[in-house]
Design a protein around this motif. Structure first.
Motif, PDB file in Angstrom:
ATOM      1  N   ILE A   5       6.193   1.184   6.247  1.00 38.00           N
ATOM      2  CA  ILE A   5       5.577   0.771   4.986  1.00 38.00           C
ATOM      3  C   ILE A   5       4.561   1.807   4.533  1.00 38.00           C
ATOM      4  CG2 ILE A   5       3.969  -0.903   3.981  1.00 38.00           C
ATOM      5  CD1 ILE A   5       5.491  -3.076   5.361  1.00 38.00           C
ATOM      6  N   GLN A   6       3.737   2.298   5.452  1.00 38.24           N
ATOM      7  CA  GLN A   6       2.761   3.325   5.071  1.00 38.24           C
ATOM      8  C   GLN A   6       3.478   4.606   4.637  1.00 38.24           C
ATOM      9  OE1 GLN A   6       0.698   3.073   8.863  1.00 38.24           O
ATOM     10  NE2 GLN A   6      -1.203   2.667   7.777  1.00 38.24           N
ATOM     11  N   CYS A   9       4.724   4.582   1.087  1.00 39.21           N
ATOM     12  CA  CYS A   9       3.695   4.619   0.042  1.00 39.21           C
ATOM     13  C   CYS A   9       3.182   6.034  -0.173  1.00 39.21           C
ATOM     14  CB  CYS A   9       2.511   3.737   0.425  1.00 39.21           C
ATOM     15  SG  CYS A   9       2.929   2.053   0.803  1.00 39.21           S
ATOM     16  N   ARG A 367       8.102  -5.561  -3.342  1.00 40.86           N
ATOM     17  CA  ARG A 367       7.464  -5.961  -2.084  1.00 40.86           C
ATOM     18  C   ARG A 367       8.232  -5.393  -0.896  1.00 40.86           C
ATOM     19  NH1 ARG A 367       3.450  -8.402  -0.695  1.00 40.86           N
ATOM     20  NH2 ARG A 367       3.975 -10.566  -0.231  1.00 40.86           N
ATOM     21  N   ASP A 376       2.822  -6.598   5.140  1.00 41.30           N
ATOM     22  CA  ASP A 376       3.543  -6.486   3.880  1.00 41.30           C
ATOM     23  C   ASP A 376       2.707  -5.718   2.873  1.00 41.30           C
ATOM     24  OD1 ASP A 376       2.246  -8.639   1.833  1.00 41.30           O
ATOM     25  OD2 ASP A 376       2.125  -9.384   3.888  1.00 41.30           O
ATOM     26  N   VAL A 377       3.351  -5.232   1.846  1.00 46.59           N
ATOM     27  CA  VAL A 377       2.660  -4.465   0.820  1.00 46.59           C
ATOM     28  C   VAL A 377       3.313  -4.733  -0.523  1.00 46.59           C
ATOM     29  CG1 VAL A 377       4.080  -2.388   1.051  1.00 46.59           C
ATOM     30  CG2 VAL A 377       1.719  -2.162   0.288  1.00 46.59           C
ATOM     31  N   THR A 378       2.507  -4.699  -1.570  1.00 45.86           N
ATOM     32  CA  THR A 378       2.989  -4.794  -2.947  1.00 45.86           C
ATOM     33  C   THR A 378       2.741  -3.456  -3.625  1.00 45.86           C
ATOM     34  OG1 THR A 378       2.428  -7.148  -3.045  1.00 45.86           O
ATOM     35  CG2 THR A 378       2.763  -6.016  -5.145  1.00 45.86           C
ATOM     36  N   LEU A 379       3.794  -2.871  -4.195  1.00 46.14           N
ATOM     37  CA  LEU A 379       3.682  -1.590  -4.881  1.00 46.14           C
ATOM     38  C   LEU A 379       4.179  -1.736  -6.310  1.00 46.14           C
ATOM     39  CD1 LEU A 379       5.089   0.652  -2.013  1.00 46.14           C
ATOM     40  CD2 LEU A 379       2.697   0.331  -2.622  1.00 46.14           C
ATOM     41  N   LYS A 393      -0.620   3.376  -4.693  1.00 48.51           N
ATOM     42  CA  LYS A 393      -1.655   2.483  -4.179  1.00 48.51           C
ATOM     43  C   LYS A 393      -1.119   1.057  -4.090  1.00 48.51           C
ATOM     44  CE  LYS A 393      -5.526   5.155  -6.063  1.00 48.51           C
ATOM     45  NZ  LYS A 393      -6.673   5.147  -7.011  1.00 48.51           N
ATOM     46  N   PRO A 394      -1.359   0.391  -2.957  1.00 51.33           N
ATOM     47  CA  PRO A 394      -0.957  -1.018  -2.853  1.00 51.33           C
ATOM     48  C   PRO A 394      -1.653  -1.858  -3.920  1.00 51.33           C
ATOM     49  CG  PRO A 394      -1.515  -0.130  -0.696  1.00 51.33           C
ATOM     50  CD  PRO A 394      -1.926   0.896  -1.705  1.00 51.33           C
ATOM     51  N   ARG A 395      -0.956  -2.843  -4.456  1.00 47.76           N
ATOM     52  CA  ARG A 395      -1.500  -3.741  -5.465  1.00 47.76           C
ATOM     53  C   ARG A 395      -1.651  -5.135  -4.865  1.00 47.76           C
ATOM     54  NH1 ARG A 395      -1.208  -1.182 -10.406  1.00 47.76           N
ATOM     55  NH2 ARG A 395      -2.887  -2.662 -10.835  1.00 47.76           N
ATOM     56  N   ARG A 396      -2.511  -5.915  -5.478  1.00 52.52           N
ATOM     57  CA  ARG A 396      -2.723  -7.271  -4.995  1.00 52.52           C
ATOM     58  C   ARG A 396      -2.857  -8.216  -6.177  1.00 52.52           C
ATOM     59  NH1 ARG A 396      -7.208 -10.498  -3.668  1.00 52.52           N
ATOM     60  NH2 ARG A 396      -6.832 -11.940  -1.941  1.00 52.52           N
TER      61      ARG A 396
END
Length: 452
Positions: A5-6, A9, A367, A376-379, A393-396
Motif C-alpha cells: 500500500i505504501q 502511493c 480504496r 487500508d488507504v483511501t487515494l 496523499k492518503p485521503r480521509r
C-alpha cells in the motif's frame, strides 16, 4: 521494505483520454472497462462510444536506465456500432461492457470485447515490412499488362514504419436475450463464457454460430423472478470450474463435469443476514456487482455496494474477510436511492500476489486493503491532486457529525457524479489503472522502478 500500500502511493504516472486538462467531454468518452493483458505490457480500455484504446508500455529509456517504462497509446479502433433490434423495437448501445485478453500464442495479440448483445474477437498485430518487386503488379498495386513482363524477379520485403493492424476475426452474436454483463476466457484457452441477467453461455473460440447454455435461471413465469446474474468468471487453473454472483448477494460455484446444465451448483457462498440490520435497502446493497478469483484460485473477491469481501473456496458459510469500503454512506442510502447512485456497479481487483485488494468509490476515490497487515488507504485519482511523479496523499472522509481533522473531507461534500467503477492491476507489478469518467490514470510503484 515498504508495504504494497505504501509502495503504490509513492509514484504516479497519469494518462488521460481527453486532450485538454479540463476539456468538456461527451457521454461516449466515458471509460466503461479497463483490462491489462497477461504480461501487463498492454492495457486496453473501452468506452461508451464503442471504441477500444490500447496502451503499450514503452521500453526503459537508455538515458534513464532506472526509469520505468510508461504507457502510451498503441492503437485505437471502433469495436462496436449502435444497432437497432427491429423485432423488439430496442436500441442496442455501442458501449463496451467488458474486454478480456487471450494469452499470447504467437506474434499477434487477441482480445474479446462485448457490448450488450454481441461479442467480437479482435486480432492486434504489427507490420514493419512491406513486399516489393511483384511481377504482375506495379508499385501502386495495379495489374500489369502481361505482354510487358519480360523477366521474372523474386519479391523482397522492405522495411517500413511500424503499423499496428487491428482486424475482427470472429463475431459471436444472437445468443443473448438480455444484456451481457460478463465474459471470461477459460484456462483451456479454447473456450470462453458470456453471462447475461438470466443465462450463461459457453463458446468455442473458433465457432460463432452456436454456443452451449450452461446456466439458465429464467423462471417459467417471469413474475416469479427473484434474482439475476450479476457477474461470472472461470477458475484460473481448473477449466471445469466457474463462479457466478447474483443480485441477492450469493455466489455459486459450478462444476461442468457434474452436468451439462449447471443449474445445480456445487457450492453456495452466502452470508447469513443480520435481522436487526435489515432495512428497505438491504437487498439492493447486498447485490454483488463483481466477483474475481484470486491468482492462486483459492479465494474469491466480491464487491457489493458498501463492502468488499474475500471468500475461501473451502468455507461457504461466511466470508473470510470483510472490508468496509465507504461505510459512512450508510446514513445516506435514502438520497443515494433517489439519485440512482445506489445501483452503481463497482469492480474490484487483486494485486499479483493476492495480498492486497483494490476497489473504487465516489469523489474519484479508490480504496486499497492489505490483507496481511489489515491496513487500508483511501487515494484520489484527479487532475487537481495528481501531477506526474508526485506523491499521492492518503485521503480521509469524515462521517456526518464526526470530529473533523485538517484535510478531512465531509461526507456531505462528496461528489457522487465522480465515481471510480473500473480498476485493473498489473498481473506482476505494483502498477494500477484507474478509470475516472473519461480519464485514465496509471499509478506506478516508485520503489519498484528504482530497484528494476
Amino acid at each position: 521494505m515498504l508495504s504494497p500500500i505504501q509502495v503504490l502511493c509513492s509514484d504516479i504516472t497519469t494518462l488521460s483520454l481527453e486532450p485538454e486538462p479540463f476539456a468538456s467531454y461527451t457521454e461516449a468518452d466515458i471509460i466503461s472497462t479497463v483490462e491489462f493483458n497477461h504480461t501487463g505490457e498492454l492495457l486496453a480500455t473501452g468506452d461508451k462510444g464503442g471504441r477500444v484504446v490500447i496502451f503499450q508500455r514503452e521500453p526503459e529509456s537508455k538515458s534513464e536506465p532506472f526509469s520505468q517504462g510508461e504507457y502510451n497509446v498503441y492503437s485505437t479502433f471502433q469495436s462496436h456500432e449502435p444497432e437497432f433490434d427491429y423485432l423488439k423495437s430496442l436500441e442496442i448501445e455501442e458501449k463496451i461492457n467488458k474486454i478480456r485478453w487471450l494469452p499470447q500464442q504467437n506474434a499477434a495479440q487477441f482480445l474479446l470485447s462485448t457490448n450488450d448483445k454481441t461479442i467480437k474477437l479482435w486480432k492486434v498485430s504489427e507490420r514493419d515490412k512491406r513486399p516489393e518487386g511483384y511481377n504482375l503488379k506495379d508499385e501502386e498495386g495495379r495489374i500489369k499488362d502481361i505482354s510487358t513482363v519480360t523477366s521474372l524477379q523474386v519479391p523482397v520485403l522492405m522495411p517500413m514504419d511500424l503499423m499496428v493492424e487491428v482486424s475482427p476475426r470472429r463475431v459471436f452474436a444472437n445468443a443473448h436475450t438480455y444484456h451481457v454483463n460478463s465474459i471470461s476466457v477459460n484456462s483451456d484457452y479454447m473456450t470462453y463464457m458470456s453471462a447475461d441477467d438470466l443465462r450463461i453461455n459457453l463458446w468455442h473460440l473458433d465457432i460463432t454460430d452456436r454456443s452451449f447454455n450452461i446456466v439458465d435461471i429464467k423462471p417459467v413465469n417471469m413474475e416469479d423472478l427473484t434474482e439475476v446474474i450479476t457477474a461470472a468468471e472461470f477458475h484460473p487453473h481448473h477449466c471445469n470450474l466457474f463462479v457466478y454472483s447474483s443480485s441477492k448477494g450469493t455466489l455459486r460455484l459450478c462444476d461442468m463435469r457434474e452436468a451439462a446444465l449447471c443449474d445445480k451448483h456445487s457450492k453456495l457462498f452466502e452470508e447469513p443476514e443480520d435481522p436487526s440490520a435489515r432495512s428497505f435497502f438491504s437487498e439492493i446493497i447486498s447485490s454483488v456487482s463483481d466477483v474475481k478469483f484470486s491468482h492462486s484460485g483459492r479465494y474469491l473477491l466480491t464487491r457489493d455496494y458498501l463492502t468488499a469481501k474475500v471468500w475461501d473456496l473451502n468455507m461457504e458459510s461466511k466470508p473470510l474477510e470483510t472490508y468496509q469500503v465507504h461505510d459512512y454512506l450508510r446514513s445516506k442510502l435514502c438520497s443515494l436511492y433517489e439519485n440512482d447512485c445506489i445501483f452503481d456497479k463497482f469492480e474490484c481487483a487483486w494485486n499479483g500476489s493476492d495480498s492486497v485488494i483494490m476497489t473504487g468509490a465516489y469523489n474519484n476515490f479508490f480504496r486499497m486493503f492489505d490483507r496481511n497487515t489489515k491496513r487500508d488507504v483511501t487515494l484520489e485519482a484527479s487532475r487537481e491532486s495528481s501531477k506526474p511523479r508526485a506523491v499521492l496523499k492518503p485521503r480521509r472522509v469524515c462521517a456526518a457529525g464526526g470530529k473533523r481533522r485538517k484535510d478531512d473531507i465531509s461526507v456531505d461534500s462528496l461528489d457522487f457524479t465522480k465515481k471510480i467503477l473500473h480498476t485493473a492491476w498489473h498481473p506482476n507489478e505494483n502498477i494500477i489503472a484507474i478509470a475516472a469518467t473519461n480519464n485514465l490514470y496509471i499509478f506506478q510503484d516508485k520503489l519498484n522502478s528504482e530497484m528494476h
